[in-house]
Design a protein around this motif. Sequence first.
Motif, PDB file in Angstrom:
ATOM      1  N   TYR A 156      13.357   4.050  -1.513  1.00  0.00           N
ATOM      2  CA  TYR A 156      13.602   5.434  -1.101  1.00  0.00           C
ATOM      3  C   TYR A 156      13.845   5.600   0.392  1.00  0.00           C
ATOM      4  N   GLY A 157      13.938   4.503   1.118  1.00  0.00           N
ATOM      5  CA  GLY A 157      14.304   4.564   2.529  1.00  0.00           C
ATOM      6  C   GLY A 157      13.268   5.187   3.429  1.00  0.00           C
ATOM      7  N   ALA A 158      11.996   5.104   3.053  1.00  0.00           N
ATOM      8  CA  ALA A 158      10.943   5.654   3.902  1.00  0.00           C
ATOM      9  C   ALA A 158      10.779   4.810   5.166  1.00  0.00           C
ATOM     10  N   PRO A 159      10.455   5.434   6.304  1.00  0.00           N
ATOM     11  CA  PRO A 159      10.226   4.662   7.532  1.00  0.00           C
ATOM     12  C   PRO A 159       9.102   3.648   7.361  1.00  0.00           C
ATOM     13  N   LEU A 160       9.160   2.580   8.130  1.00  0.00           N
ATOM     14  CA  LEU A 160       8.134   1.553   8.070  1.00  0.00           C
ATOM     15  C   LEU A 160       6.779   2.125   8.508  1.00  0.00           C
ATOM     16  N   SER A 161       5.736   1.626   7.904  1.00  0.00           N
ATOM     17  CA  SER A 161       4.373   2.011   8.281  1.00  0.00           C
ATOM     18  C   SER A 161       3.960   1.309   9.568  1.00  0.00           C
ATOM     19  N   ASN A 162       3.008   1.900  10.287  1.00  0.00           N
ATOM     20  CA  ASN A 162       2.447   1.201  11.439  1.00  0.00           C
ATOM     21  C   ASN A 162       1.389   0.182  11.031  1.00  0.00           C
ATOM     22  N   GLY A 163       1.076   0.157   9.719  1.00  0.00           N
ATOM     23  CA  GLY A 163       0.177  -0.861   9.196  1.00  0.00           C
ATOM     24  C   GLY A 163      -1.296  -0.578   9.358  1.00  0.00           C
ATOM     25  N   HIS A 164      -1.668   0.645   9.718  1.00  0.00           N
ATOM     26  CA  HIS A 164      -3.074   0.946   9.968  1.00  0.00           C
ATOM     27  C   HIS A 164      -3.747   1.782   8.885  1.00  0.00           C
ATOM     28  N   VAL A 165      -3.003   2.701   8.268  1.00  0.00           N
ATOM     29  CA  VAL A 165      -3.676   3.618   7.341  1.00  0.00           C
ATOM     30  C   VAL A 165      -2.677   4.186   6.342  1.00  0.00           C
ATOM     31  N   VAL A 166      -3.150   4.380   5.108  1.00  0.00           N
ATOM     32  CA  VAL A 166      -2.392   5.088   4.079  1.00  0.00           C
ATOM     33  C   VAL A 166      -3.391   5.859   3.226  1.00  0.00           C
ATOM     34  N   VAL A 167      -3.007   7.038   2.771  1.00  0.00           N
ATOM     35  CA  VAL A 167      -3.878   7.841   1.912  1.00  0.00           C
ATOM     36  C   VAL A 167      -3.027   8.395   0.772  1.00  0.00           C
ATOM     37  N   ALA A 168      -3.522   8.240  -0.462  1.00  0.00           N
ATOM     38  CA  ALA A 168      -2.785   8.682  -1.648  1.00  0.00           C
ATOM     39  C   ALA A 168      -3.713   9.480  -2.552  1.00  0.00           C
ATOM     40  N   TYR A 169      -3.192  10.545  -3.152  1.00  0.00           N
ATOM     41  CA  TYR A 169      -4.025  11.435  -3.961  1.00  0.00           C
ATOM     42  C   TYR A 169      -3.142  12.349  -4.794  1.00  0.00           C
ATOM     43  N   LEU A 180       2.566  -9.436  -0.969  1.00  0.00           N
ATOM     44  CA  LEU A 180       1.235  -9.611  -0.394  1.00  0.00           C
ATOM     45  C   LEU A 180       0.872  -8.423   0.489  1.00  0.00           C
ATOM     46  N   ALA A 181      -0.403  -8.085   0.511  1.00  0.00           N
ATOM     47  CA  ALA A 181      -0.884  -6.966   1.326  1.00  0.00           C
ATOM     48  C   ALA A 181      -0.995  -7.368   2.786  1.00  0.00           C
ATOM     49  N   ASP A 182      -0.887  -6.388   3.671  1.00  0.00           N
ATOM     50  CA  ASP A 182      -1.081  -6.672   5.097  1.00  0.00           C
ATOM     51  C   ASP A 182      -2.549  -6.893   5.425  1.00  0.00           C
ATOM     52  N   GLY A 183      -3.438  -6.470   4.533  1.00  0.00           N
ATOM     53  CA  GLY A 183      -4.859  -6.767   4.691  1.00  0.00           C
ATOM     54  C   GLY A 183      -5.717  -5.648   5.219  1.00  0.00           C
ATOM     55  N   THR A 184      -5.122  -4.523   5.626  1.00  0.00           N
ATOM     56  CA  THR A 184      -5.908  -3.456   6.254  1.00  0.00           C
ATOM     57  C   THR A 184      -5.731  -2.085   5.623  1.00  0.00           C
ATOM     58  N   THR A 185      -4.683  -1.857   4.852  1.00  0.00           N
ATOM     59  CA  THR A 185      -4.384  -0.511   4.341  1.00  0.00           C
ATOM     60  C   THR A 185      -4.433  -0.496   2.823  1.00  0.00           C
ATOM     61  N   LEU A 186      -5.132   0.515   2.273  1.00  0.00           N
ATOM     62  CA  LEU A 186      -5.350   0.565   0.836  1.00  0.00           C
ATOM     63  C   LEU A 186      -5.802   1.964   0.445  1.00  0.00           C
ATOM     64  N   SER A 187      -5.321   2.447  -0.700  1.00  0.00           N
ATOM     65  CA  SER A 187      -5.765   3.731  -1.240  1.00  0.00           C
ATOM     66  C   SER A 187      -5.603   3.683  -2.752  1.00  0.00           C
ATOM     67  N   ALA A 188      -6.366   4.502  -3.474  1.00  0.00           N
ATOM     68  CA  ALA A 188      -6.291   4.505  -4.936  1.00  0.00           C
ATOM     69  C   ALA A 188      -6.670   5.879  -5.473  1.00  0.00           C
ATOM     70  N   PHE A 189      -6.074   6.239  -6.618  1.00  0.00           N
ATOM     71  CA  PHE A 189      -6.383   7.524  -7.255  1.00  0.00           C
ATOM     72  C   PHE A 189      -5.900   7.500  -8.698  1.00  0.00           C
ATOM     73  N   VAL A 190      -6.275   8.526  -9.449  1.00  0.00           N
ATOM     74  CA  VAL A 190      -5.831   8.711 -10.830  1.00  0.00           C
ATOM     75  C   VAL A 190      -4.994   9.978 -10.899  1.00  0.00           C
ATOM     76  N   TRP A 191      -3.866   9.909 -11.604  1.00  0.00           N
ATOM     77  CA  TRP A 191      -2.990  11.066 -11.791  1.00  0.00           C
ATOM     78  C   TRP A 191      -3.328  11.698 -13.140  1.00  0.00           C
ATOM     79  N   SER A 192      -3.916  12.893 -13.115  1.00  0.00           N
ATOM     80  CA  SER A 192      -4.405  13.520 -14.342  1.00  0.00           C
ATOM     81  C   SER A 192      -3.279  13.928 -15.287  1.00  0.00           C
ATOM     82  N   LYS A 193      -2.064  14.097 -14.771  1.00  0.00           N
ATOM     83  CA  LYS A 193      -0.949  14.540 -15.605  1.00  0.00           C
ATOM     84  C   LYS A 193      -0.653  13.563 -16.726  1.00  0.00           C
ATOM     85  N   ASP A 194      -0.775  12.255 -16.454  1.00  0.00           N
ATOM     86  CA  ASP A 194      -0.511  11.255 -17.483  1.00  0.00           C
ATOM     87  C   ASP A 194      -1.604  10.193 -17.580  1.00  0.00           C
TER      88      ASP A 194
END
Length: 388
Positions: free
Chosen positions: A235-248, A187-201
């Motif tokens: 992958y052992g990434a640190p926990l998010s603060n739950g406020h923002v994420v950006v993917a591209y 389930l989502a935390d309700g506040t953080t979301l990002s979306a994109f398309v990867w042109s390679k595939d």
Amino acid sequence: MTHANGNRPAITMASSATTSTLIPPALHTLPVQGGAIAASQWSNAGTTQTVYIDANSHIQQLSSKDGRTWQQTDLTQLTHSAVSNGKALTSYSWDKGDSQQVAFIDTLGHVHVLWAGEDGHWQVLDITQQAHAPLANGVILVNYEAASDGSQHIVYIDQQKHIQDLASIDGITWQATDITKLTHAALADGTTLSAFVWSKDESNHIVYVDTAKHLQELSSSPDGNWQADDLTQQYGAPLSNGHVVVAYEWRVTGSIIIDYIDNQKNIQELSRSLATVWAVSNLTNLSNRPPASGQSLAGYDWEQGDLRVLIYVDENKHLQELSLPPYDRWQGTDLTLQAVTSLVSDSGLVGFGWSLQGTKEVVFVDVNQHVHELTGFSNGKWQSADWQ
């Protein structure tokens, strides 16, 4: 179809070799509500638009074809659309439909889309009602355009903390897909979301933070088969603060990027190419820049400048820019000092490259809740548009 007002006030930016400030005597913008801003370029028409939700919950648009002369339009008033909830807003261009788009959530949790072609005739559609989709939680909206068929997608979190994907191939008929249910994802935390398309595939990607502050990636192949991956766990990434994420996507290296802020106010990054697994990096340590305030982050690929760019707000309310040339090291700039601009509230931040002008654009909300736009040039100079 509603026609735009042909007598909208125009404002002109003074030209200067250094930083200049826009003073629009005929323009009276309202304070931004809840940090709700969005901005995008429309490549086909060569224009840019900044949109925000004002104190009356109306959606205001500032648009330009040249970065000097701007027009302001109250899209809510123009289209007689429902009033926004004052929180969720996204702006994008839809190449297949040759139109500029704005999506928002109303006070009932319905998602609406506003759109116009080059003739400037704006229309509005309640796509929640049209698609019989679940109600939104009202916090965040993101979008992407599928490379495989040119369909437009608007993604939101519903009231059950599920990720919902609204898709349309023609701009009129919409379908809703519950990606959480389809993939059995967390389930989502309700506040953080990002979306994109990867042109390679030509794969589609949705990234969010779950209730345990883990980074979750939902990805689909062009045939529409979705899968879910817990990147924090794998992958052992640190926990998010739950406020923002950006993917591209970073096109010059063919890699995909996920950036977020951890609970120590460090900017963390996961990156990979088609041939590699995810790598985790602490960009705050790598760049030796000030810690983030923690609420806002923007990232984008500036192709004309051959750079990847991150923007964040530090604890002194300054805008900080991190930039990375291909296969090089991070560079840092205090944009508040460089562009001689206002102190920043940590409530809304957008960054993107404007292809027609070859510039980079940063849109933010200042401490007095007014929207600003900075334009950066390849020579390192900046211009400031200050709409009051």
